[in-house]
Motif scaffolding. Structure first.
Motif, PDB file in Angstrom:
ATOM      1  N   ASP A 133      24.226  54.906  49.975  1.00 18.07           N
ATOM      2  CA  ASP A 133      22.874  54.134  50.523  1.00 18.07           C
ATOM      3  C   ASP A 133      21.879  55.317  50.993  1.00 18.07           C
ATOM      4  OD1 ASP A 133      24.091  55.432  52.636  1.00 18.07           O
ATOM      5  OD2 ASP A 133      24.571  53.523  54.019  1.00 18.07           O
ATOM      6  N   LEU A 134      21.905  56.365  50.691  1.00 18.09           N
ATOM      7  CA  LEU A 134      21.242  57.407  50.772  1.00 18.09           C
ATOM      8  C   LEU A 134      21.314  58.028  52.282  1.00 18.09           C
ATOM      9  CD1 LEU A 134      17.703  56.501  49.082  1.00 18.09           C
ATOM     10  CD2 LEU A 134      19.827  57.781  48.155  1.00 18.09           C
ATOM     11  N   THR A 135      22.537  57.509  53.018  1.00 17.65           N
ATOM     12  CA  THR A 135      22.768  58.213  54.116  1.00 17.65           C
ATOM     13  C   THR A 135      24.334  59.170  53.968  1.00 17.65           C
ATOM     14  OG1 THR A 135      21.727  56.494  55.595  1.00 17.65           O
ATOM     15  CG2 THR A 135      23.294  57.683  56.690  1.00 17.65           C
ATOM     16  N   ASP A 136      25.184  58.414  53.428  1.00 17.16           N
ATOM     17  CA  ASP A 136      26.428  58.816  53.265  1.00 17.16           C
ATOM     18  C   ASP A 136      26.696  58.690  51.635  1.00 17.16           C
ATOM     19  OD1 ASP A 136      27.086  59.548  55.820  1.00 17.16           O
ATOM     20  OD2 ASP A 136      27.632  57.785  56.326  1.00 17.16           O
ATOM     21  N   TRP A 137      27.928  59.417  51.139  1.00 17.21           N
ATOM     22  CA  TRP A 137      28.238  59.063  50.096  1.00 17.21           C
ATOM     23  C   TRP A 137      29.693  58.501  50.106  1.00 17.21           C
ATOM     24  CZ3 TRP A 137      25.992  60.039  45.569  1.00 17.21           C
ATOM     25  CH2 TRP A 137      24.763  61.154  45.638  1.00 17.21           C
ATOM     26  N   ARG A 138      30.143  57.564  49.445  1.00 25.08           N
ATOM     27  CA  ARG A 138      31.482  56.743  49.256  1.00 25.08           C
ATOM     28  C   ARG A 138      32.007  57.302  47.832  1.00 25.08           C
ATOM     29  NH1 ARG A 138      30.531  50.868  51.922  1.00 25.08           N
ATOM     30  NH2 ARG A 138      29.777  51.547  53.889  1.00 25.08           N
ATOM     31  N   ARG A 139      33.166  57.540  48.068  1.00 23.95           N
ATOM     32  CA  ARG A 139      33.923  58.233  46.628  1.00 23.95           C
ATOM     33  C   ARG A 139      35.207  57.137  46.462  1.00 23.95           C
ATOM     34  NH1 ARG A 139      36.733  63.939  45.001  1.00 23.95           N
ATOM     35  NH2 ARG A 139      38.190  62.910  43.293  1.00 23.95           N
ATOM     36  N   ALA A 140      35.468  56.751  45.331  1.00 24.72           N
ATOM     37  CA  ALA A 140      36.870  56.241  44.970  1.00 24.72           C
ATOM     38  C   ALA A 140      37.178  56.565  44.004  1.00 24.72           C
ATOM     39  CB  ALA A 140      36.495  54.520  44.869  1.00 24.72           C
ATOM     40  N   ASP A 141      38.557  56.998  44.067  1.00 24.57           N
ATOM     41  CA  ASP A 141      39.538  57.492  42.692  1.00 24.57           C
ATOM     42  C   ASP A 141      38.884  58.569  42.193  1.00 24.57           C
ATOM     43  OD1 ASP A 141      41.532  57.720  40.872  1.00 24.57           O
ATOM     44  OD2 ASP A 141      41.369  55.628  40.313  1.00 24.57           O
ATOM     45  N   GLY A 142      39.204  59.104  40.926  1.00 24.01           N
ATOM     46  CA  GLY A 142      38.909  60.490  40.490  1.00 24.01           C
ATOM     47  C   GLY A 142      39.894  61.573  40.942  1.00 24.01           C
ATOM     48  N   TRP A 143      41.134  61.088  41.051  1.00 24.28           N
ATOM     49  CA  TRP A 143      42.488  61.840  41.618  1.00 24.28           C
ATOM     50  C   TRP A 143      43.229  62.313  40.458  1.00 24.28           C
ATOM     51  CZ3 TRP A 143      40.433  62.997  45.855  1.00 24.28           C
ATOM     52  CH2 TRP A 143      39.690  62.129  46.653  1.00 24.28           C
ATOM     53  N   GLY A 144      42.905  62.274  39.281  1.00 24.56           N
ATOM     54  CA  GLY A 144      43.554  62.864  38.227  1.00 24.56           C
ATOM     55  C   GLY A 144      44.519  61.806  37.565  1.00 24.56           C
ATOM     56  N   HIS A 145      45.102  62.026  36.424  1.00 20.88           N
ATOM     57  CA  HIS A 145      45.819  60.943  35.783  1.00 20.88           C
ATOM     58  C   HIS A 145      47.307  60.763  36.277  1.00 20.88           C
ATOM     59  CE1 HIS A 145      47.960  64.582  34.032  1.00 20.88           C
ATOM     60  NE2 HIS A 145      48.807  63.741  33.474  1.00 20.88           N
ATOM     61  N   LEU A 146      47.671  61.725  37.314  1.00 20.21           N
ATOM     62  CA  LEU A 146      49.237  61.362  37.697  1.00 20.21           C
ATOM     63  C   LEU A 146      48.939  60.655  39.354  1.00 20.21           C
ATOM     64  CD1 LEU A 146      50.994  65.036  37.495  1.00 20.21           C
ATOM     65  CD2 LEU A 146      51.290  62.796  36.093  1.00 20.21           C
ATOM     66  N   LEU A 147      47.680  60.672  39.877  1.00 20.88           N
ATOM     67  CA  LEU A 147      47.556  60.141  40.885  1.00 20.88           C
ATOM     68  C   LEU A 147      46.683  58.957  41.146  1.00 20.88           C
ATOM     69  CD1 LEU A 147      47.405  63.217  43.385  1.00 20.88           C
ATOM     70  CD2 LEU A 147      49.495  61.686  42.974  1.00 20.88           C
ATOM     71  N   GLY A 148      45.577  58.782  40.076  1.00 23.52           N
ATOM     72  CA  GLY A 148      44.827  57.818  40.220  1.00 23.52           C
ATOM     73  C   GLY A 148      44.168  57.857  38.660  1.00 23.52           C
ATOM     74  N   ASP A 149      42.883  57.776  38.742  1.00 25.89           N
ATOM     75  CA  ASP A 149      41.916  57.391  37.396  1.00 25.89           C
ATOM     76  C   ASP A 149      42.287  56.205  36.930  1.00 25.89           C
ATOM     77  OD1 ASP A 149      40.763  59.899  37.873  1.00 25.89           O
ATOM     78  OD2 ASP A 149      41.858  61.045  36.291  1.00 25.89           O
ATOM     79  N   CYS A 150      42.588  55.153  37.891  1.00 25.92           N
ATOM     80  CA  CYS A 150      43.029  54.029  37.305  1.00 25.92           C
ATOM     81  C   CYS A 150      41.898  53.283  36.388  1.00 25.92           C
ATOM     82  CB  CYS A 150      43.425  52.987  38.603  1.00 25.92           C
ATOM     83  SG  CYS A 150      44.747  53.813  39.181  1.00 25.92           S
ATOM     84  N   GLY A 151      42.245  52.645  35.363  1.00 26.70           N
ATOM     85  CA  GLY A 151      41.347  52.327  34.332  1.00 26.70           C
ATOM     86  C   GLY A 151      40.603  53.113  33.527  1.00 26.70           C
ATOM     87  N   GLY A 152      40.687  54.464  33.556  1.00 28.37           N
ATOM     88  CA  GLY A 152      40.213  55.321  32.784  1.00 28.37           C
ATOM     89  C   GLY A 152      40.956  55.613  31.420  1.00 28.37           C
ATOM     90  N   GLY A 153      40.404  56.398  30.465  1.00 27.25           N
ATOM     91  CA  GLY A 153      40.714  56.683  29.291  1.00 27.25           C
ATOM     92  C   GLY A 153      42.374  56.848  29.164  1.00 27.25           C
ATOM     93  N   ALA A 154      42.529  57.827  30.253  1.00 28.51           N
ATOM     94  CA  ALA A 154      44.021  58.192  29.773  1.00 28.51           C
ATOM     95  C   ALA A 154      45.011  57.202  30.461  1.00 28.51           C
ATOM     96  CB  ALA A 154      44.417  59.536  30.962  1.00 28.51           C
TER      97      ALA A 154
END
Length: 335
Positions: A133-154
């Motif tokens: 919202d230009l105040t804070d960042w919010r991040r979700a996933d991007g934790w790699g193919h063993l811990l996440g990246d759910c829905g990604g190519g791998a």
């Protein structure tokens, strides 16, 4: 500069004009060692490329480089050496006045959304969502193919190969169509573990099967189900980072960027449905630019004193910014 698994891309632009006057590619990925991303190896490639570009455009004898933005995969968790060493090295070697060091998700955001509130979902081999919202960042996933990246190519490729192996075994949930594609791509199914497990690039190998899942989705319900589940995961990540709609009811723009979405309708149709269900305030839009475009736009905004994206010690670091210049920092994971 954009640093990723396939190497470096470097763009040179002017402060006032949009776009790049030249782009060059250094095809050696930057090494990662015990101290994280190797700053010396990055500079070995970046400095000669930058000097050649400056000389070709007659900037070597002028004011030089006003600002630099470096986006790097792994910056958030492995970028300590870059943040410690690059700003001084760039000032010493190129006369850089201001520098920004960003995670590649931030440059993807800047390239796709710009400096407006919104969210980006970057999908390729992996998957990460980032919003602000230009105040804070919010991040979700991007934790790699063993811990996440759910829905990604791998994730999609692995699910497709799982369905193929189930068909080979005669287990419930198998897909003969995907088994046929597995054998066409990799050879006999029983030999797949021996081909896959010794590889150090397993995520990329898994992701290479994702297009096969997309190609089968139109006639195979198992493949279509995999893409519907992937769409649900991607929409959930977008929901976690998308800023709430303002009092004026403006929707949250969610930009979709990355090679994953070139799969087209087999993924995009269920994804739009899931976004409508899970994030009703969202409006999906195509990304207007890639991470290199984003790095260039950050450098240009920095040169003009108009960088409005939130600073964060790991995601977007601008050395020399005084506390009074910085937006409030942090990653909000409360929702």
């Amino acid at each position: 500069m954009d640093s990723g698994g396939s190497g470096l891309r470097v763009a040179l632009g002017t402060v006032e004009a949009d776009g790049a006057v030249e782009t060059t590619v250094c095809d050696r990925p930057v090494r990662t060692g015990p101290a994280g991303i190797d700053a010396g190896h990055l500079l070995e490639q970046l400095l000669p490329a930058a000097r050649r570009m400056l000389e070709r455009h007659g900037a070597g004898a002028g004011p030089g480089i006003v600002s630099v933005a470096i986006g790097a995969a792994g910056m958030a968790t492995l970028g300590g050496q870059l943040r410690a060493e690059l700003p001084a090295a760039l000032e010493r070697e190129l006369g850089v006045r201001r520098s920004a060091l960003a995670a590649d998700a931030v440059t993807a955001y800047a390239g796709a959304v710009g400096q407006r509130p919104g969210a980006v979902v970057a999908g390729g081999t992996g998957m990460i969502a980032l919003g602000t919202d230009l105040t804070d960042w919010r991040r979700a996933d991007g934790w790699g193919h063993l811990l996440g990246d759910c829905g990604g190519g791998a994730w999609i490729g692995r699910a497709g190969l799982d369905a193929a192996m189930r068909a080979h075994d005669g287990r419930r949930g198998g897909s003969p169509a995907l088994l046929a594609r597995l054998e066409a791509v990799f050879g006999p199914a029983p030999e797949l573990p021996g081909l896959l497990y010794p590889r150090t690039d397993r995520p990329a190998v898994l992701a290479s099967f994702a297009p096969e899942v997309g190609a089968c989705a139109g006639h195979d319900p198992v493949a279509a189900g995999i893409l519907r589940e992937a769409a649900g995961h991607i929409a959930a990540a977008a929901a976690a980072v998308c800023p709430k709609a303002g009092t004026d009811g403006d929707p949250c723009e969610v930009a979709l960027t990355g090679g994953l979405f070139r799969m087209g309708d087999p993924l995009l149709v269920p994804l739009r449905e899931e976004l409508s269900r899970q994030v009703p305030q969202a409006r999906a839009v195509p990304g207007s630019g890639d991470p290199l475009d984003g790095a260039l736009s950050i450098a240009r905004a920095l040169a003009k004193g108009d960088l409005r994206l939130p600073r964060h010690p790991a995601l977007l670091c601008v050395p020399g910014d005084g506390p009074e210049q910085r937006p409030r920092t942090g990653i909000d994971r409360s929702e």
